[in-house]
Design a protein around this motif. Structure first.
Motif, mmCIF file in Angstrom:
data_model
loop_
_atom_site.group_PDB
_atom_site.id
_atom_site.type_symbol
_atom_site.label_atom_id
_atom_site.label_comp_id
_atom_site.label_asym_id
_atom_site.label_seq_id
_atom_site.Cartn_x
_atom_site.Cartn_y
_atom_site.Cartn_z
ATOM 1 N N ASP A 176 -7.338 -2.041 14.242
ATOM 2 C CA ASP A 176 -8.375 -1.756 13.252
ATOM 3 C C ASP A 176 -7.788 -1.664 11.846
ATOM 4 O O ASP A 176 -8.446 -1.996 10.863
ATOM 5 C CB ASP A 176 -9.183 -0.510 13.618
ATOM 6 C CG ASP A 176 -8.356 0.739 13.831
ATOM 7 O OD1 ASP A 176 -7.154 0.642 14.143
ATOM 8 O OD2 ASP A 176 -8.922 1.841 13.699
ATOM 9 N N TRP A 177 -6.519 -1.267 11.737
ATOM 10 C CA TRP A 177 -5.868 -1.265 10.435
ATOM 11 C C TRP A 177 -5.624 -2.701 9.972
ATOM 12 O O TRP A 177 -5.739 -3.001 8.783
ATOM 13 C CB TRP A 177 -4.553 -0.505 10.483
ATOM 14 C CG TRP A 177 -4.678 0.976 10.654
ATOM 15 C CD1 TRP A 177 -5.813 1.711 10.895
ATOM 16 C CD2 TRP A 177 -3.622 1.912 10.603
ATOM 17 N NE1 TRP A 177 -5.512 3.042 11.000
ATOM 18 C CE2 TRP A 177 -4.172 3.197 10.827
ATOM 19 C CE3 TRP A 177 -2.256 1.801 10.405
ATOM 20 C CZ2 TRP A 177 -3.395 4.351 10.841
ATOM 21 C CZ3 TRP A 177 -1.479 2.955 10.414
ATOM 22 C CH2 TRP A 177 -2.054 4.210 10.624
ATOM 23 N N GLN A 178 -5.260 -3.590 10.873
ATOM 24 C CA GLN A 178 -5.062 -4.997 10.524
ATOM 25 C C GLN A 178 -6.366 -5.596 9.996
ATOM 26 O O GLN A 178 -6.367 -6.350 9.020
ATOM 27 C CB GLN A 178 -4.567 -5.781 11.732
ATOM 28 C CG GLN A 178 -3.169 -5.400 12.173
ATOM 29 C CD GLN A 178 -2.759 -6.106 13.444
ATOM 30 O OE1 GLN A 178 -3.084 -7.262 13.653
ATOM 31 N NE2 GLN A 178 -2.034 -5.402 14.304
ATOM 32 N N GLN A 179 -7.476 -5.237 10.639
ATOM 33 C CA GLN A 179 -8.781 -5.722 10.192
ATOM 34 C C GLN A 179 -9.095 -5.173 8.796
ATOM 35 O O GLN A 179 -9.619 -5.895 7.940
ATOM 36 C CB GLN A 179 -9.871 -5.327 11.188
ATOM 37 C CG GLN A 179 -9.737 -6.028 12.514
ATOM 38 C CD GLN A 179 -10.635 -5.429 13.585
ATOM 39 O OE1 GLN A 179 -11.292 -4.420 13.393
ATOM 40 N NE2 GLN A 179 -10.639 -6.064 14.747
ATOM 41 N N TRP A 180 -8.788 -3.914 8.572
ATOM 42 C CA TRP A 180 -9.004 -3.312 7.259
ATOM 43 C C TRP A 180 -8.192 -4.044 6.197
ATOM 44 O O TRP A 180 -8.695 -4.374 5.120
ATOM 45 C CB TRP A 180 -8.657 -1.824 7.275
ATOM 46 C CG TRP A 180 -8.623 -1.213 5.910
ATOM 47 C CD1 TRP A 180 -7.533 -0.827 5.199
ATOM 48 C CD2 TRP A 180 -9.752 -0.948 5.062
ATOM 49 N NE1 TRP A 180 -7.893 -0.323 3.979
ATOM 50 C CE2 TRP A 180 -9.253 -0.393 3.866
ATOM 51 C CE3 TRP A 180 -11.122 -1.122 5.201
ATOM 52 C CZ2 TRP A 180 -10.082 -0.015 2.816
ATOM 53 C CZ3 TRP A 180 -11.946 -0.744 4.149
ATOM 54 C CH2 TRP A 180 -11.420 -0.191 2.979
ATOM 55 N N ASP A 181 -6.924 -4.313 6.488
ATOM 56 C CA ASP A 181 -6.075 -4.991 5.509
ATOM 57 C C ASP A 181 -6.600 -6.378 5.171
ATOM 58 O O ASP A 181 -6.568 -6.799 4.009
ATOM 59 C CB ASP A 181 -4.635 -5.070 6.008
ATOM 60 C CG ASP A 181 -3.931 -3.722 5.964
ATOM 61 O OD1 ASP A 181 -4.453 -2.781 5.340
ATOM 62 O OD2 ASP A 181 -2.846 -3.611 6.569
ATOM 63 N N ALA A 182 -7.084 -7.106 6.166
ATOM 64 C CA ALA A 182 -7.667 -8.427 5.913
ATOM 65 C C ALA A 182 -8.898 -8.291 5.014
ATOM 66 O O ALA A 182 -9.107 -9.093 4.093
ATOM 67 C CB ALA A 182 -8.023 -9.111 7.233
ATOM 68 N N PHE A 183 -9.691 -7.265 5.266
ATOM 69 C CA PHE A 183 -10.880 -7.019 4.450
ATOM 70 C C PHE A 183 -10.480 -6.655 3.023
ATOM 71 O O PHE A 183 -11.058 -7.168 2.056
ATOM 72 C CB PHE A 183 -11.725 -5.914 5.085
ATOM 73 C CG PHE A 183 -12.937 -5.559 4.291
ATOM 74 C CD1 PHE A 183 -14.019 -6.422 4.234
ATOM 75 C CD2 PHE A 183 -13.000 -4.369 3.591
ATOM 76 C CE1 PHE A 183 -15.151 -6.108 3.483
ATOM 77 C CE2 PHE A 183 -14.120 -4.047 2.842
ATOM 78 C CZ PHE A 183 -15.197 -4.919 2.793
ATOM 79 N N VAL A 184 -9.483 -5.781 2.864
ATOM 80 C CA VAL A 184 -9.012 -5.385 1.533
ATOM 81 C C VAL A 184 -8.535 -6.610 0.773
ATOM 82 O O VAL A 184 -8.858 -6.794 -0.409
ATOM 83 C CB VAL A 184 -7.902 -4.319 1.628
ATOM 84 C CG1 VAL A 184 -7.178 -4.150 0.293
ATOM 85 C CG2 VAL A 184 -8.479 -2.998 2.090
ATOM 86 N N LYS A 185 -7.780 -7.463 1.433
ATOM 87 C CA LYS A 185 -7.290 -8.679 0.782
ATOM 88 C C LYS A 185 -8.459 -9.537 0.314
ATOM 89 O O LYS A 185 -8.451 -10.056 -0.805
ATOM 90 C CB LYS A 185 -6.379 -9.459 1.709
ATOM 91 C CG LYS A 185 -5.799 -10.700 1.056
ATOM 92 C CD LYS A 185 -4.524 -11.129 1.699
ATOM 93 C CE LYS A 185 -3.934 -12.377 1.067
ATOM 94 N NZ LYS A 185 -4.048 -12.492 -0.365
ATOM 95 N N GLU A 186 -9.466 -9.664 1.158
ATOM 96 C CA GLU A 186 -10.652 -10.454 0.800
ATOM 97 C C GLU A 186 -11.311 -9.917 -0.469
ATOM 98 O O GLU A 186 -11.579 -10.675 -1.405
ATOM 99 C CB GLU A 186 -11.659 -10.430 1.950
ATOM 100 C CG GLU A 186 -13.013 -11.034 1.607
ATOM 101 C CD GLU A 186 -14.106 -10.635 2.577
ATOM 102 O OE1 GLU A 186 -15.265 -10.508 2.120
ATOM 103 O OE2 GLU A 186 -13.832 -10.451 3.780
ATOM 104 N N VAL A 187 -11.585 -8.612 -0.516
ATOM 105 C CA VAL A 187 -12.329 -8.074 -1.655
ATOM 106 C C VAL A 187 -11.463 -7.946 -2.905
ATOM 107 O O VAL A 187 -11.958 -8.137 -4.017
ATOM 108 C CB VAL A 187 -13.055 -6.743 -1.318
ATOM 109 C CG1 VAL A 187 -14.096 -6.962 -0.239
ATOM 110 C CG2 VAL A 187 -12.093 -5.643 -0.964
ATOM 111 N N THR A 188 -10.173 -7.670 -2.748
ATOM 112 C CA THR A 188 -9.318 -7.597 -3.937
ATOM 113 C C THR A 188 -9.034 -8.991 -4.485
ATOM 114 O O THR A 188 -8.948 -9.173 -5.695
ATOM 115 C CB THR A 188 -8.014 -6.814 -3.668
ATOM 116 O OG1 THR A 188 -7.296 -7.407 -2.593
ATOM 117 C CG2 THR A 188 -8.313 -5.354 -3.371
ATOM 118 N N ASP A 189 -8.909 -9.973 -3.607
ATOM 119 C CA ASP A 189 -8.761 -11.354 -4.080
ATOM 120 C C ASP A 189 -9.996 -11.810 -4.857
ATOM 121 O O ASP A 189 -9.916 -12.653 -5.742
ATOM 122 C CB ASP A 189 -8.508 -12.319 -2.919
ATOM 123 C CG ASP A 189 -7.074 -12.259 -2.396
ATOM 124 O OD1 ASP A 189 -6.239 -11.557 -3.000
ATOM 125 O OD2 ASP A 189 -6.805 -12.910 -1.357
#
Length: 172
Positions: free
Chosen positions: A49-62
């Motif tokens: 679930d942390w990996q999923q969060w990091d992918a999401f963070v990358k998406e929105v910060t990008d």
């Protein structure tokens, strides 16, 4: 209450998210195995679930959003906050700005007892947890008094927080 995926839409709607964390332990079941491995000195993997969060963070910060996280922590650290500290480099690599604030460096009156997210100084989402520590969703408000108080807390505490890399070096 907002639940995923509607809660995640807040990060896509607003350009700035700030998260205040004040608990020394959360008791999240999906983290237990890796926490126990960490405490036993064994190699750990990053919980899914942390990996999923990091992918999401990358998406929105990008896409141009900013995500800040301030952890108010007790020193010496609880087992759980040591575990988080061990893995926070992944949050930073994904695009979060993470700072740590030792609890003894600030009066308890300066922060709230609840964890919350603040979006563009307009929407406040209190983190709601189940009795066993799982994140259950966010209680959303735009009440100007509550939002204003949390803006004040953020503005007072964020500058006092120690950037993750600096804080980590000081733990060695």
């Amino acid at each position: 209450m907002l639940y995923r995926p509607k809660f995640d839409d807040l990060y896509r709607t607003y350009t700035r998210a700030f998260h205040l964390e004040v608990q020394d332990s959360y008791g999240v079941a999906s983290e237990n195995e890796q926490l126990q491995r960490f405490l036993g000195g064994e190699p750990t993997t990053y919980p899914e679930d942390w990996q999923q969060w990091d992918a999401f963070v990358k998406e929105v910060t990008d896409a141009g959003a900013s995500i800040q996280r301030l952890r108010v922590v007790t020193e010496p650290h609880s087992d759980y906050t040591r575990f988080l500290l061990h893995h926070t480099d992944r949050n930073v690599a994904a695009g979060e700005y993470v700072r740590y604030l030792p609890r003894q460096n600030v009066s308890s009156d300066a922060y709230t007892v609840d964890d919350w997210w603040l979006f563009d100084d307009a929407v406040l989402a209190f983190s709601i947890f189940t009795p066993d520590g799982e994140w259950a969703g966010g209680a959303i408000t735009e009440d100007p008094v509550l939002v204003g108080r949390c803006v004040e807390v953020r503005d007072q505490l964020w500058p006092l927080g120690i950037e993750f890399e600096t804080y980590l070096r000081g733990q060695g």
